[in-house]
Design a protein around this motif. Structure first.
Motif, PDB file in Angstrom:
ATOM      1  N   THR A 161       2.822 -11.750   3.910  1.00 25.53           N
ATOM      2  CA  THR A 161       2.001 -10.361   3.542  1.00 25.53           C
ATOM      3  C   THR A 161       2.475  -9.772   2.299  1.00 25.53           C
ATOM      4  OG1 THR A 161       3.913  -9.254   4.701  1.00 25.53           O
ATOM      5  CG2 THR A 161       2.144 -10.011   6.112  1.00 25.53           C
ATOM      6  N   ARG A 162       1.568  -8.827   2.045  1.00 26.46           N
ATOM      7  CA  ARG A 162       1.987  -8.127   0.706  1.00 26.46           C
ATOM      8  C   ARG A 162       1.758  -6.569   1.098  1.00 26.46           C
ATOM      9  NH1 ARG A 162      -0.079  -9.612  -5.513  1.00 26.46           N
ATOM     10  NH2 ARG A 162      -1.883  -8.691  -4.833  1.00 26.46           N
ATOM     11  N   LEU A 163       2.434  -5.823   0.479  1.00 25.11           N
ATOM     12  CA  LEU A 163       2.660  -4.365   0.714  1.00 25.11           C
ATOM     13  C   LEU A 163       2.498  -3.248  -0.445  1.00 25.11           C
ATOM     14  CD1 LEU A 163       2.879  -1.914   2.860  1.00 25.11           C
ATOM     15  CD2 LEU A 163       5.343  -2.590   2.955  1.00 25.11           C
ATOM     16  N   SER A 164       1.876  -2.341  -0.280  1.00 22.73           N
ATOM     17  CA  SER A 164       1.773  -1.687  -1.525  1.00 22.73           C
ATOM     18  C   SER A 164       1.727  -0.153  -0.895  1.00 22.73           C
ATOM     19  CB  SER A 164       0.556  -1.725  -2.374  1.00 22.73           C
ATOM     20  OG  SER A 164       0.634  -2.838  -2.997  1.00 22.73           O
ATOM     21  N   LEU A 165       2.687   0.698  -1.296  1.00 22.66           N
ATOM     22  CA  LEU A 165       2.536   2.152  -0.912  1.00 22.66           C
ATOM     23  C   LEU A 165       2.117   2.963  -2.281  1.00 22.66           C
ATOM     24  CD1 LEU A 165       3.442   4.281   1.143  1.00 22.66           C
ATOM     25  CD2 LEU A 165       5.563   4.586   0.107  1.00 22.66           C
ATOM     26  N   LEU A 166       1.239   3.759  -2.074  1.00 25.19           N
ATOM     27  CA  LEU A 166       0.475   4.492  -3.123  1.00 25.19           C
ATOM     28  C   LEU A 166       0.538   5.936  -2.848  1.00 25.19           C
ATOM     29  CD1 LEU A 166      -2.574   1.998  -3.601  1.00 25.19           C
ATOM     30  CD2 LEU A 166      -0.421   1.437  -4.528  1.00 25.19           C
ATOM     31  N   SER A 167       0.279   6.678  -4.003  1.00 20.39           N
ATOM     32  CA  SER A 167       0.055   7.946  -3.959  1.00 20.39           C
ATOM     33  C   SER A 167      -1.273   8.293  -4.890  1.00 20.39           C
ATOM     34  CB  SER A 167       1.116   9.056  -4.472  1.00 20.39           C
ATOM     35  OG  SER A 167       1.736   8.657  -5.501  1.00 20.39           O
ATOM     36  N   GLY A 168      -1.866   9.573  -4.791  1.00 21.86           N
ATOM     37  CA  GLY A 168      -3.044   9.787  -5.402  1.00 21.86           C
ATOM     38  C   GLY A 168      -4.227  10.047  -4.617  1.00 21.86           C
ATOM     39  N   TRP A 193      -2.091  -3.223   2.822  1.00 21.28           N
ATOM     40  CA  TRP A 193      -1.917  -4.592   2.909  1.00 21.28           C
ATOM     41  C   TRP A 193      -2.967  -5.329   2.390  1.00 21.28           C
ATOM     42  CZ3 TRP A 193       2.858  -5.691   5.075  1.00 21.28           C
ATOM     43  CH2 TRP A 193       3.345  -4.582   5.561  1.00 21.28           C
ATOM     44  N   ASP A 194      -2.722  -6.257   1.612  1.00 17.75           N
ATOM     45  CA  ASP A 194      -3.923  -7.041   0.957  1.00 17.75           C
ATOM     46  C   ASP A 194      -3.904  -8.569   1.435  1.00 17.75           C
ATOM     47  OD1 ASP A 194      -2.471  -8.518  -0.856  1.00 17.75           O
ATOM     48  OD2 ASP A 194      -1.953  -6.822  -1.858  1.00 17.75           O
ATOM     49  N   ASN A 195      -4.802  -9.326   1.077  1.00 17.96           N
ATOM     50  CA  ASN A 195      -4.824 -10.661   1.307  1.00 17.96           C
ATOM     51  C   ASN A 195      -4.480 -11.507   0.436  1.00 17.96           C
ATOM     52  OD1 ASN A 195      -7.095 -10.436  -0.067  1.00 17.96           O
ATOM     53  ND2 ASN A 195      -8.385 -11.913   0.974  1.00 17.96           N
ATOM     54  N   ASN A 196      -3.674 -11.272  -0.472  1.00 14.10           N
ATOM     55  CA  ASN A 196      -3.171 -11.976  -1.578  1.00 14.10           C
ATOM     56  C   ASN A 196      -2.790 -13.514  -1.204  1.00 14.10           C
ATOM     57  OD1 ASN A 196      -2.861 -11.890  -4.786  1.00 14.10           O
ATOM     58  ND2 ASN A 196      -0.667 -12.783  -4.069  1.00 14.10           N
ATOM     59  N   TRP A 197      -2.187 -13.711  -0.040  1.00 10.53           N
ATOM     60  CA  TRP A 197      -1.685 -15.055   0.610  1.00 10.53           C
ATOM     61  C   TRP A 197      -2.423 -15.374   1.768  1.00 10.53           C
ATOM     62  CZ3 TRP A 197      -0.028 -16.283  -3.937  1.00 10.53           C
ATOM     63  CH2 TRP A 197       0.807 -15.478  -4.508  1.00 10.53           C
ATOM     64  N   GLU A 198      -2.777 -14.281   2.721  1.00 10.82           N
ATOM     65  CA  GLU A 198      -3.123 -14.695   3.712  1.00 10.82           C
ATOM     66  C   GLU A 198      -4.444 -13.629   4.278  1.00 10.82           C
ATOM     67  OE1 GLU A 198       0.674 -16.641   5.988  1.00 10.82           O
ATOM     68  OE2 GLU A 198      -0.662 -15.049   6.999  1.00 10.82           O
ATOM     69  N   ASP A 199      -5.178 -14.343   5.266  1.00 10.37           N
ATOM     70  CA  ASP A 199      -6.380 -13.361   5.755  1.00 10.37           C
ATOM     71  C   ASP A 199      -5.923 -12.931   7.010  1.00 10.37           C
ATOM     72  OD1 ASP A 199      -8.079 -13.438   3.650  1.00 10.37           O
ATOM     73  OD2 ASP A 199      -9.034 -15.340   4.059  1.00 10.37           O
ATOM     74  N   ASP A 200      -4.741 -13.581   7.846  1.00 10.87           N
ATOM     75  CA  ASP A 200      -4.400 -13.301   9.174  1.00 10.87           C
ATOM     76  C   ASP A 200      -3.970 -11.882   9.261  1.00 10.87           C
ATOM     77  OD1 ASP A 200      -4.932 -16.216   9.495  1.00 10.87           O
ATOM     78  OD2 ASP A 200      -2.731 -16.375   9.450  1.00 10.87           O
ATOM     79  N   ASN A 201      -4.290 -11.386  10.376  1.00 11.52           N
ATOM     80  CA  ASN A 201      -3.843 -10.155  11.129  1.00 11.52           C
ATOM     81  C   ASN A 201      -2.387 -10.173  11.437  1.00 11.52           C
ATOM     82  OD1 ASN A 201      -3.732  -7.485  11.868  1.00 11.52           O
ATOM     83  ND2 ASN A 201      -4.306  -8.188  14.101  1.00 11.52           N
ATOM     84  N   HIS A 202      -1.612  -9.264  11.094  1.00  7.62           N
ATOM     85  CA  HIS A 202      -0.301  -9.184  11.457  1.00  7.62           C
ATOM     86  C   HIS A 202      -0.028  -7.607  11.838  1.00  7.62           C
ATOM     87  CE1 HIS A 202       0.456 -13.287  10.078  1.00  7.62           C
ATOM     88  NE2 HIS A 202       0.163 -13.103   8.941  1.00  7.62           N
TER      89      HIS A 202
END
Length: 504
Positions: free
Chosen positions: A91-98, A137-146
């Protein structure tokens, strides 16, 4: 990690919780702590711009969106490193504000929990009341749901969130740096230990002032020479109001030569102080892609990769080395290419400087190229230290645009020196010094020839002891010397030899 370099993965079913929205405007609202389903990542809008990461490697970028607005200040922990997800989940995770119309601010992000755990986690991130945070959560590596766990805890005292590489003063001393917490605490508690497994709160505790600068620092000294250490930091707001601990973070004191690193030691976090923009450590096995790709087969290696659209500019740095003036270092390392198609040539420089940063790498020692994936290739160069000090060797991947995406694997680093072996008559080869490192008494043994004199100098070339000898063994009391690196010039009736030792 790179999508090409994955273990075989299994999909998991969608759980009963609400899935992420397919756009910022449609982001799913999180109102309580719990476990949430990310959703099918074959759909969902990926934000324009780089935000937390340098784009998305997927040919069809997608993302799922959540949002959370705390009513009071506190800390967030978000993790997909949970039992509900298979071990190989990536998975790949980002926490953003704006705002949905932008611009975005990257508050925190994570790709891999570790070199062999491709799930993602951000822990103890300070958030302010009334601010909306977007979890992406993006699909940089996988499309699967987690799935992922979300935890918010109200707090008034906060740990630092931004830390920097330690500054190594010597082989026994380091300065630690971090940005101030907000609100700024009265001071900080620092817990450090040479044992990575020591639980937080059970190491050596020191207090660091918060001060008036944008950053704070702590000095740890009298560390056993050339060892590794772990540390935690927390804010201390007084009156028993303390933050959670941030960490663990790791330090790797400069070593004396010879030194080698094959990235196989779990006790040294595999990297053993190798840092920078290379990826890994990557554990290769019979089921990995590529399979058994470390030097020698199954094992651990580091890697970097080229670009098919721009010249590469990625750097990584070896652990620091303490060198004497005029010390000649022989640097050896191995590389091997990999591509799913035909490999493109990779180019890289061996550099050296006074820090683990691009700005600090002022000298190119030698340039190399690699265009074969048949086996590992050994690269060798030499460097002479112009003055005594701490030096950092680095690898700069500056490959030209490649026709095909290609990976450069790096393994089996060795640093040797003219001071780690005998430089005079071969008959002096049996001369030994022990123990090393030493606390009190240094023994010099020459079983074949009688000793004439022994001279000890520090790393700056200053003579600190000079004793005569008329036997094959000499005991020298070094308890009065400061901790650090020293050189022993042993003179015998047959010649001389230089040895290096560490005084604890």
């Amino acid at each position: 990690m790179k999508k090409l370099l994955l273990f075989t993965l299994l999909s998991i079913g969608i759980n009963s919780f609400a899935q992420g929205g397919t756009s910022c405007a449609a982001s799913t609202v999180i109102s309580s702590n719990g476990t949430y389903s990310i959703g099918d990542l074959t759909m969902g809008n990926y934000p324009t711009g780089t935000v937390c990461f340098n784009g998305n490697q997927s040919p069809t970028p997608h993302a799922r969106w959540f949002r959370y607005t705390p009513s009071v200040a506190g800390i967030l922990t978000i993790t997909s490193d949970i039992a509900a997800n298979v071990a190989g989940a990536d998975t790949r995770l980002s926490l953003l504000s704006g705002s949905c119309s932008g611009p975005w601010t990257c508050v925190a992000s994570n790709d891999d929990v570790s070199g062999s755990n491709y799930r993602s986690a951000i822990t103890n991130v300070a958030v302010t009341a009334g601010t909306t945070y977007y979890i992406l959560w993006d699909n940089n590596w996988e499309d699967d749901n987690h799935s992922f766990d979300f935890t918010f805890t109200a707090a008034t005292c906060f740990a630092p969130s931004t830390f920097y590489l330690p500054e190594y003063i010597s082989t026994t001393e380091a300065n630690l740096y971090w940005d101030q917490s907000s609100p700024q605490p009265a001071n900080y508690d620092v817990d450090w230990s040479n044992d990575f497994s020591t639980p937080v709160g059970s190491g050596t505790m020191i207090t660091a002032s918060s001060g008036a600068l944008a950053y704070s620092s702590a000095n740890i000294a009298s560390i056993p020479a050339s060892t590794n250490f772990r540390y935690y930091v927390r804010g201390n707001c007084g009156g028993g109001d303390e933050s959670t601990w941030a960490g663990p973070f790791y330090g790797y004191l400069p070593v004396t030569l010879p030194y080698s690193n094959d990235f196989e030691s779990a006790a040294n976090n595999y990297t053993d102080g190798f840092v920078g923009q290379f990826s890994g450590p990557f554990a290769t096995s019979g089921t990995s892609t590529p399979a058994n790709y470390a030097d020698g087969g199954a094992g651990v290696a580091m890697y970097t990769f080229n670009s098919t659209t721009a010249q590469s500019d990625r750097r990584a740095y070896f652990r620091g080395t303490q060198l004497a003036s005029g010390e000649v270092v022989t640097i050896s390392f191995k590389t091997r290419l990999y591509s799913e198609t035909t490999v493109s040539e990779m180019a890289f420089d061996l550099t050296v400087g006074n820090s683990q940063s691009a700005a600090g790498q002022t000298t190119v020692i030698q340039s190399f190229t690699n265009n074969s994936d048949a086996s590992y290739i050994t690269h060798t160069a030499t460097y002479t230290a112009p003055a005594a000090g701490i030096y950092y060797f680095g690898i700069h991947n500056n490959s030209a645009i490649g026709a095909n995406e290609t990976f450069l694997f790096l393994d089996s680093i060795t640093l040797d020196t003219n001071l780690s072996s005998n430089n005079f008559n071969s008959s002096s080869a049996n001369i030994s010094i022990y123990p090393n490192p030493v606390n009190d008494i240094l023994n010099v043994l020459s079983p074949d020839f009688e000793l004439e004199s022994v001279t000890i100098t520090d790393i700056n070339g200053r003579i600190v002891k000079n004793v005569n000898a008329n036997n094959t063994r000499k005991e020298i009391n070094v308890s009065d010397l400061n901790s650090g690196v020293y050189f022993v010039n042993v003179n015998t009736v047959d010649g001389s030899v230089v040895k290096k030792f560490i005084k604890n």
